[in-house]
Design a protein around this motif. Structure first.
Motif, PDB file in Angstrom:
ATOM      1  N   TYR A   1       2.259  -3.487  -4.939  1.00 13.15           N
ATOM      2  CA  TYR A   1       2.625  -4.387  -5.970  1.00 13.15           C
ATOM      3  C   TYR A   1       1.628  -3.911  -7.407  1.00 13.15           C
ATOM      4  O   TYR A   1       2.116  -3.937  -8.238  1.00 13.15           O
ATOM      5  CB  TYR A   1       2.127  -5.833  -5.652  1.00 13.15           C
ATOM      6  CG  TYR A   1       2.879  -6.857  -6.483  1.00 13.15           C
ATOM      7  CD1 TYR A   1       4.229  -6.923  -6.585  1.00 13.15           C
ATOM      8  CD2 TYR A   1       2.083  -7.402  -7.546  1.00 13.15           C
ATOM      9  CE1 TYR A   1       4.831  -8.249  -7.356  1.00 13.15           C
ATOM     10  CE2 TYR A   1       2.713  -8.150  -8.533  1.00 13.15           C
ATOM     11  CZ  TYR A   1       3.893  -8.483  -8.468  1.00 13.15           C
ATOM     12  OH  TYR A   1       4.449  -9.505  -9.461  1.00 13.15           O
ATOM     13  N   LEU A   2       0.474  -3.780  -7.191  1.00 12.07           N
ATOM     14  CA  LEU A   2      -0.328  -2.933  -8.220  1.00 12.07           C
ATOM     15  C   LEU A   2       0.398  -1.694  -8.551  1.00 12.07           C
ATOM     16  O   LEU A   2      -0.030  -1.378  -9.995  1.00 12.07           O
ATOM     17  CB  LEU A   2      -1.730  -2.819  -7.838  1.00 12.07           C
ATOM     18  CG  LEU A   2      -2.914  -2.336  -8.995  1.00 12.07           C
ATOM     19  CD1 LEU A   2      -2.676  -3.107 -10.189  1.00 12.07           C
ATOM     20  CD2 LEU A   2      -4.085  -2.357  -8.315  1.00 12.07           C
ATOM     21  N   ASN A   3       0.950  -1.040  -7.879  1.00 16.07           N
ATOM     22  CA  ASN A   3       1.261   0.334  -8.318  1.00 16.07           C
ATOM     23  C   ASN A   3       2.970   0.339  -8.698  1.00 16.07           C
ATOM     24  O   ASN A   3       3.461   1.361  -8.824  1.00 16.07           O
ATOM     25  CB  ASN A   3       1.372   1.270  -7.184  1.00 16.07           C
ATOM     26  CG  ASN A   3      -0.091   1.811  -6.873  1.00 16.07           C
ATOM     27  OD1 ASN A   3      -0.801   1.904  -8.146  1.00 16.07           O
ATOM     28  ND2 ASN A   3      -0.397   2.530  -5.724  1.00 16.07           N
ATOM     29  N   GLY A   4       3.346  -1.096  -9.012  1.00 20.73           N
ATOM     30  CA  GLY A   4       4.677  -1.281  -9.703  1.00 20.73           C
ATOM     31  C   GLY A   4       5.798  -1.224  -8.949  1.00 20.73           C
ATOM     32  O   GLY A   4       6.889  -1.520  -9.521  1.00 20.73           O
TER      33      GLY A   4
ATOM     34  N   SER B   1       7.279  -4.195  -1.379  1.00 22.77           N
ATOM     35  CA  SER B   1       5.793  -4.290  -1.073  1.00 22.77           C
ATOM     36  C   SER B   1       5.705  -4.965   0.389  1.00 22.77           C
ATOM     37  O   SER B   1       4.742  -4.367   1.137  1.00 22.77           O
ATOM     38  CB  SER B   1       4.864  -4.902  -2.229  1.00 22.77           C
ATOM     39  OG  SER B   1       5.249  -4.470  -3.119  1.00 22.77           O
ATOM     40  N   VAL B   2       6.276  -5.926   0.702  1.00 19.73           N
ATOM     41  CA  VAL B   2       6.077  -6.720   1.841  1.00 19.73           C
ATOM     42  C   VAL B   2       6.927  -5.831   3.139  1.00 19.73           C
ATOM     43  O   VAL B   2       6.253  -5.631   4.275  1.00 19.73           O
ATOM     44  CB  VAL B   2       6.703  -7.816   1.893  1.00 19.73           C
ATOM     45  CG1 VAL B   2       6.651  -8.661   3.397  1.00 19.73           C
ATOM     46  CG2 VAL B   2       5.961  -8.796   0.757  1.00 19.73           C
TER      47      VAL B   2
ATOM     48  N   MET C   1      -4.186   7.307  11.198  1.00 16.96           N
ATOM     49  CA  MET C   1      -2.909   8.252  11.425  1.00 16.96           C
ATOM     50  C   MET C   1      -1.952   7.910  10.319  1.00 16.96           C
ATOM     51  O   MET C   1      -1.101   8.804  10.159  1.00 16.96           O
ATOM     52  CB  MET C   1      -2.428   8.203  12.692  1.00 16.96           C
ATOM     53  CG  MET C   1      -3.444   8.584  13.878  1.00 16.96           C
ATOM     54  SD  MET C   1      -3.961  10.170  13.885  1.00 16.96           S
ATOM     55  CE  MET C   1      -2.382  11.125  14.165  1.00 16.96           C
ATOM     56  N   TYR C   2      -1.896   6.992   9.697  1.00 20.45           N
ATOM     57  CA  TYR C   2      -0.868   6.389   8.924  1.00 20.45           C
ATOM     58  C   TYR C   2      -1.269   6.362   7.399  1.00 20.45           C
ATOM     59  O   TYR C   2      -0.404   5.969   6.550  1.00 20.45           O
ATOM     60  CB  TYR C   2      -0.210   5.255   9.392  1.00 20.45           C
ATOM     61  CG  TYR C   2       0.563   5.468  10.660  1.00 20.45           C
ATOM     62  CD1 TYR C   2       1.891   5.890  10.615  1.00 20.45           C
ATOM     63  CD2 TYR C   2      -0.054   5.142  11.776  1.00 20.45           C
ATOM     64  CE1 TYR C   2       2.285   6.401  12.014  1.00 20.45           C
ATOM     65  CE2 TYR C   2       0.517   5.040  13.019  1.00 20.45           C
ATOM     66  CZ  TYR C   2       1.572   6.060  13.119  1.00 20.45           C
ATOM     67  OH  TYR C   2       2.308   6.067  14.366  1.00 20.45           O
ATOM     68  N   LEU C   3      -2.368   6.640   6.968  1.00 18.08           N
ATOM     69  CA  LEU C   3      -2.665   6.562   5.504  1.00 18.08           C
ATOM     70  C   LEU C   3      -2.053   7.577   4.673  1.00 18.08           C
ATOM     71  O   LEU C   3      -1.694   7.457   3.631  1.00 18.08           O
ATOM     72  CB  LEU C   3      -4.326   6.891   5.453  1.00 18.08           C
ATOM     73  CG  LEU C   3      -5.160   5.671   5.889  1.00 18.08           C
ATOM     74  CD1 LEU C   3      -6.518   5.835   5.662  1.00 18.08           C
ATOM     75  CD2 LEU C   3      -4.711   4.367   5.105  1.00 18.08           C
ATOM     76  N   ARG C   4      -1.513   8.537   5.270  1.00 21.08           N
ATOM     77  CA  ARG C   4      -0.728   9.742   4.648  1.00 21.08           C
ATOM     78  C   ARG C   4       0.581   9.183   3.884  1.00 21.08           C
ATOM     79  O   ARG C   4       1.306   9.515   3.015  1.00 21.08           O
ATOM     80  CB  ARG C   4      -0.458  10.954   5.400  1.00 21.08           C
ATOM     81  CG  ARG C   4       0.112  11.996   4.721  1.00 21.08           C
ATOM     82  CD  ARG C   4       0.328  13.355   5.646  1.00 21.08           C
ATOM     83  NE  ARG C   4      -1.042  13.725   6.068  1.00 21.08           N
ATOM     84  CZ  ARG C   4      -1.349  14.646   7.068  1.00 21.08           C
ATOM     85  NH1 ARG C   4      -0.080  15.394   7.628  1.00 21.08           N
ATOM     86  NH2 ARG C   4      -2.431  15.157   7.320  1.00 21.08           N
ATOM     87  N   ASP C   5       1.230   8.181   4.711  1.00 16.05           N
ATOM     88  CA  ASP C   5       2.290   7.646   4.546  1.00 16.05           C
ATOM     89  C   ASP C   5       2.159   6.955   3.138  1.00 16.05           C
ATOM     90  O   ASP C   5       2.946   7.111   2.231  1.00 16.05           O
ATOM     91  CB  ASP C   5       2.982   6.619   5.441  1.00 16.05           C
ATOM     92  CG  ASP C   5       3.399   7.253   6.660  1.00 16.05           C
ATOM     93  OD1 ASP C   5       3.479   8.418   6.659  1.00 16.05           O
ATOM     94  OD2 ASP C   5       3.467   6.341   7.614  1.00 16.05           O
ATOM     95  N   LEU C   6       0.784   6.054   3.031  1.00 18.82           N
ATOM     96  CA  LEU C   6       0.860   5.346   1.758  1.00 18.82           C
ATOM     97  C   LEU C   6       0.688   6.601   0.533  1.00 18.82           C
ATOM     98  O   LEU C   6       0.737   6.209  -0.812  1.00 18.82           O
ATOM     99  CB  LEU C   6      -0.199   4.570   1.653  1.00 18.82           C
ATOM    100  CG  LEU C   6       0.018   3.210   2.823  1.00 18.82           C
ATOM    101  CD1 LEU C   6      -1.127   2.295   3.171  1.00 18.82           C
ATOM    102  CD2 LEU C   6       1.173   2.509   2.485  1.00 18.82           C
ATOM    103  N   MET C   7      -0.005   7.478   1.037  1.00 19.00           N
ATOM    104  CA  MET C   7      -0.701   8.344  -0.166  1.00 19.00           C
ATOM    105  C   MET C   7       0.566   9.180  -0.779  1.00 19.00           C
ATOM    106  O   MET C   7       0.512   9.493  -1.881  1.00 19.00           O
ATOM    107  CB  MET C   7      -1.611   9.464   0.384  1.00 19.00           C
ATOM    108  CG  MET C   7      -2.857   8.789   0.841  1.00 19.00           C
ATOM    109  SD  MET C   7      -3.924  10.202   1.583  1.00 19.00           S
ATOM    110  CE  MET C   7      -4.335  11.203   0.306  1.00 19.00           C
ATOM    111  N   GLU C   8       1.737   9.269   0.026  1.00 21.66           N
ATOM    112  CA  GLU C   8       2.853   9.784  -0.524  1.00 21.66           C
ATOM    113  C   GLU C   8       3.568   9.026  -1.456  1.00 21.66           C
ATOM    114  O   GLU C   8       4.395   9.353  -2.346  1.00 21.66           O
ATOM    115  CB  GLU C   8       3.796  10.125   0.485  1.00 21.66           C
ATOM    116  CG  GLU C   8       3.520  11.401   1.479  1.00 21.66           C
ATOM    117  CD  GLU C   8       4.215  11.756   2.757  1.00 21.66           C
ATOM    118  OE1 GLU C   8       5.366  10.664   2.682  1.00 21.66           O
ATOM    119  OE2 GLU C   8       4.201  12.472   3.542  1.00 21.66           O
ATOM    120  N   ASP C   9       3.107   7.857  -1.768  1.00 25.50           N
ATOM    121  CA  ASP C   9       3.722   6.744  -2.581  1.00 25.50           C
ATOM    122  C   ASP C   9       2.931   6.994  -3.912  1.00 25.50           C
ATOM    123  O   ASP C   9       3.406   6.161  -5.091  1.00 25.50           O
ATOM    124  CB  ASP C   9       3.966   5.839  -2.378  1.00 25.50           C
ATOM    125  CG  ASP C   9       5.115   5.384  -1.180  1.00 25.50           C
ATOM    126  OD1 ASP C   9       6.241   6.436  -1.269  1.00 25.50           O
ATOM    127  OD2 ASP C   9       5.000   4.634  -0.279  1.00 25.50           O
TER     128      ASP C   9
END
Length: 276
Positions: A229-232, A238-239, A268-276
């Protein structure tokens, strides 16, 4: 452009993957600086048979005063477990001080589950939590917490869509524009998340039930919602990403870790969020 900052008002647990220990790396992966405001320090979370616990209430005001003296600013504020009436008062003061134009507050009212409140929740503390709702832009209760905040009987945990909409609408009138009722036990195989935004049609997000309940799930979901949400991103998106992400973490845990009461594994899944 300066890096966005989010204040995480929650306990800090050393081992067990919950609270700030999972929230900070999640929001950091979304290129947001995590600023911890501890409510308590624990060696392990409370599902372990033994743990060290240090209530940080008496230190919180001095801790926060540093941020006031430095005239710091935040782009978002997220609150988690609060163990006393005084802590709620401290959080309200924090919000009044740091919630400027464009800053949003996410309140995760960590009060109980399965129709029962945690033993720390006295009637007085419940009233304080209801007052805290006024300062929330985003609220992430589970069904037990929704019922407590609204003063209704949990019954057997079965609520129709119309009943959920009515409860969320009345709760939204107290402050929060966005509400997601998380972890509703829809069936033996599925969990429902009920997404409400003021002025919009409510929507549901269904996820598969995977294994047992795990400490830290709500913290991960709140962190992803706040960061997205903070990233727009919109609230529903977001949910959606938050529930998908938490499901991936739980699935990974089921396949790779024991015992499963040790909490979520998010690495193992932080990379998914970094791509956004």
């Amino acid at each position: 452009m300066p890096q966005k900052k989010i204040a995480l008002i929650n306990d800090i647990t050393g081992f067990g993957r919950c609270s700030v220990a999972v929230m900070a790396p999640v929001v950091s992966a979304m290129k947001i600086q995590a600023v911890a405001v501890p409510t308590a320090i624990l060696s392990t979370h409370t599902q372990f048979p033994k743990y060290f616990f240090d209530d940080y209430t008496s230190k919180m005001r001095d801790y926060i005063q540093t941020y006031k003296d430095l005239d710091m600013s935040f782009d978002a504020i997220a609150t988690g477990f609060l163990g006393s009436e005084e802590q709620v008062d401290i959080v309200v003061d924090f919000i009044k001080t740091f919630k400027k134009q464009g800053v949003f507050t996410l309140v995760d009212p960590v009060m109980g589950d399965y129709g029962r409140l945690y033993t720390t929740y006295t009637p007085e503390l419940c009233e304080k939590m209801r007052a805290l709702v006024h300062y929330a832009d985003i609220l992430t209760p589970n069904l037990t917490e929704l019922c407590s905040l609204m003063g209704v009987d949990y019954r057997d945990g079965k609520f129709s869509a119309d009943e959920l909409e009515g409860l969320c609408r009345k709760l939204s009138e107290r402050g929060p524009e966005h509400i997601v009722v998380t972890g509703i036990h829809y069936s033996d195989k599925q969990i429902m998340n009920y997404v409400y935004s003021r002025g919009s049609e409510p929507r549901t997000i269904m996820v598969d039930r995977i294994g047992r309940d795990r400490s830290g799930t709500g913290d991960v979901i709140s962190a992803v919602i706040a960061g997205m949400y903070l990233n727009g991103h919109g609230f529903y998106e977001s949910v959606l990403r938050a529930t998908e992400f938490a499901s991936k973490c739980i699935e990974y845990c089921e396949q790779n870790t024991v015992p499963d009461h040790w909490g979520l594994s998010v690495e193992m899944y932080l990379r998914d969020l970094m791509e956004d």
